[in-house]
Design a protein around this motif. Structure first.
Motif, PDB file in Angstrom:
ATOM      1  N   UNK A   1       0.869  -1.151  -0.021  1.00 20.29           N
ATOM      2  CA  UNK A   1      -0.054   0.097  -0.096  1.00 20.29           C
ATOM      3  C   UNK A   1       0.851   1.236  -0.135  1.00 20.29           C
ATOM      4  N   UNK A   2       0.755   2.139  -1.163  1.00 18.86           N
ATOM      5  CA  UNK A   2       1.478   3.439  -1.198  1.00 18.86           C
ATOM      6  C   UNK A   2       0.241   4.442  -0.676  1.00 18.86           C
ATOM      7  N   UNK A   3       0.732   5.218   0.176  1.00 17.49           N
ATOM      8  CA  UNK A   3      -0.229   6.355   0.502  1.00 17.49           C
ATOM      9  C   UNK A   3       0.764   7.732   0.608  1.00 17.49           C
ATOM     10  N   UNK A   4       0.213   8.511  -0.390  1.00 16.50           N
ATOM     11  CA  UNK A   4       0.906   9.876  -0.549  1.00 16.50           C
ATOM     12  C   UNK A   4       0.031  10.987  -0.862  1.00 16.50           C
ATOM     13  N   UNK A   5       0.813  12.216  -1.230  1.00 16.67           N
ATOM     14  CA  UNK A   5       0.262  13.283  -1.360  1.00 16.67           C
ATOM     15  C   UNK A   5      -0.278  13.533  -2.803  1.00 16.67           C
ATOM     16  N   UNK A   6      -1.447  14.118  -3.024  1.00 21.03           N
ATOM     17  CA  UNK A   6      -1.773  14.593  -4.425  1.00 21.03           C
ATOM     18  C   UNK A   6      -1.359  16.287  -4.304  1.00 21.03           C
ATOM     19  N   UNK A   7      -1.142  16.785  -5.716  1.00 18.44           N
ATOM     20  CA  UNK A   7      -0.619  17.947  -5.935  1.00 18.44           C
ATOM     21  C   UNK A   7      -2.259  18.857  -5.733  1.00 18.44           C
ATOM     22  N   UNK A   8      -2.283  19.812  -4.843  1.00 19.42           N
ATOM     23  CA  UNK A   8      -3.428  20.718  -4.635  1.00 19.42           C
ATOM     24  C   UNK A   8      -3.002  21.968  -4.943  1.00 19.42           C
ATOM     25  N   UNK A   9      -3.334  22.996  -6.037  1.00 19.31           N
ATOM     26  CA  UNK A   9      -3.177  24.122  -6.189  1.00 19.31           C
ATOM     27  C   UNK A   9      -3.385  24.870  -5.134  1.00 19.31           C
ATOM     28  N   UNK A  10      -2.492  25.916  -4.494  1.00 21.18           N
ATOM     29  CA  UNK A  10      -2.560  26.758  -3.609  1.00 21.18           C
ATOM     30  C   UNK A  10      -2.386  26.218  -2.176  1.00 21.18           C
ATOM     31  N   UNK A  11      -2.113  25.074  -2.260  1.00 18.20           N
ATOM     32  CA  UNK A  11      -1.561  24.360  -0.951  1.00 18.20           C
ATOM     33  C   UNK A  11      -0.356  23.546  -0.936  1.00 18.20           C
ATOM     34  N   UNK A  12      -0.276  22.884  -2.024  1.00 21.39           N
ATOM     35  CA  UNK A  12       1.250  22.148  -2.472  1.00 21.39           C
ATOM     36  C   UNK A  12       2.455  23.067  -2.862  1.00 21.39           C
ATOM     37  N   UNK A  13       3.549  22.578  -2.362  1.00 22.93           N
ATOM     38  CA  UNK A  13       4.580  23.532  -2.999  1.00 22.93           C
ATOM     39  C   UNK A  13       4.724  23.469  -4.532  1.00 22.93           C
ATOM     40  N   UNK A  14       5.289  24.413  -5.336  1.00 22.86           N
ATOM     41  CA  UNK A  14       5.524  24.224  -6.426  1.00 22.86           C
ATOM     42  C   UNK A  14       6.767  23.519  -6.901  1.00 22.86           C
TER      43      UNK A  14
END
Length: 220
Positions: free
Chosen positions: A146-159
């Motif tokens: 199982x891999x659990x990780x971050x999605x890219x969220x505009x305005x929240x994630x670093x560019x």
């Protein structure tokens, strides 16, 4: 871990690692992933890689048979130990996920599932392939991954700050102290994930919510 900047950044971040989970818009996604993880790993003997401060370890321990939680940073493991996990269910180890001790898991018997918590996206292609090869060698086939990780969220994630010659992307992360770190960070598409794992895994399934994605498969 090949890139020690990642390990150093999280060691210095410490308890502030969990500050991102205070984002109000993330509550529903955390609840959804907690329920999903609890169902997926119910009754399993779990090896968790990249346990950090134990936020997700605590979630998994509620339904798992037992958990061996591993992180490269002793300071983060110390924080995780203070969370008050279910009695007798969780064993902590300080180790590099890319260079796992041969006796990993011996404390609880045969590992039946591996959870990689927010570590995959910090690994370059070679490190990802190395991790998969190590897991297959140490644990054998049909283990649940199982891999659990971050999605890219505009305005929240670093560019993304740059991409190197090997295609590895990097973010600039800043500690509360103001110290800045350049660390590898990828936001892979479903097709890229399937391609990366296709040679070593079967039954690949990917689900996404706004802030997270989760991939499940079985090692061949």
């Amino acid at each position: 871990m090949n890139n020690q900047q990642v390990a150093k950044y999280y060691a210095l971040l410490g308890e502030a690692l969990e500050d991102k989970y205070l984002e109000p818009d993330m509550d529903e996604d955390i609840d959804d992933m907690s329920i999903h993880l609890g169902t997926l790993l119910s009754g399993h003997t779990v090896l968790e890689l990249g346990c950090g401060t134990g936020f997700w370890t605590e979630v998994v321990a509620e339904s798992a048979q037992s958990v061996v939680a591993v992180d490269i940073n002793a300071s983060l493991v110390d924080i995780a130990r203070e969370r008050g996990m279910p009695e007798g269910k969780v064993t902590f180890r300080v180790a590099d996920a890319l260079d796992l001790p041969e006796d990993i898991g011996n404390e609880v018997g045969k590992i039946t599932a591996v959870l990689v918590s927010f570590l995959w996206s910090h690994l370059n292609k070679k490190e990802q392939e190395g991790l998969l090869a190590t897991l297959k060698k140490r644990l054998g086939k049909d283990v649940l991954l199982v891999l659990l990780d971050d999605s890219f969220v505009e305005g929240f994630s670093e560019t993304i700050a740059k991409t190197d010659a090997d295609g590895t992307t990097y973010e600039i992360l800043t500690l509360p102290s103001g110290e800045r770190f350049e660390v590898p960070k990828s936001y892979q598409s479903d097709s890229a994930l399937r391609k990366r794992l296709g040679n070593v895994a079967k039954d690949i399934r990917i689900e996404r919510v706004e802030f997270f994605w989760i991939l499940t498969c079985k090692l061949k």
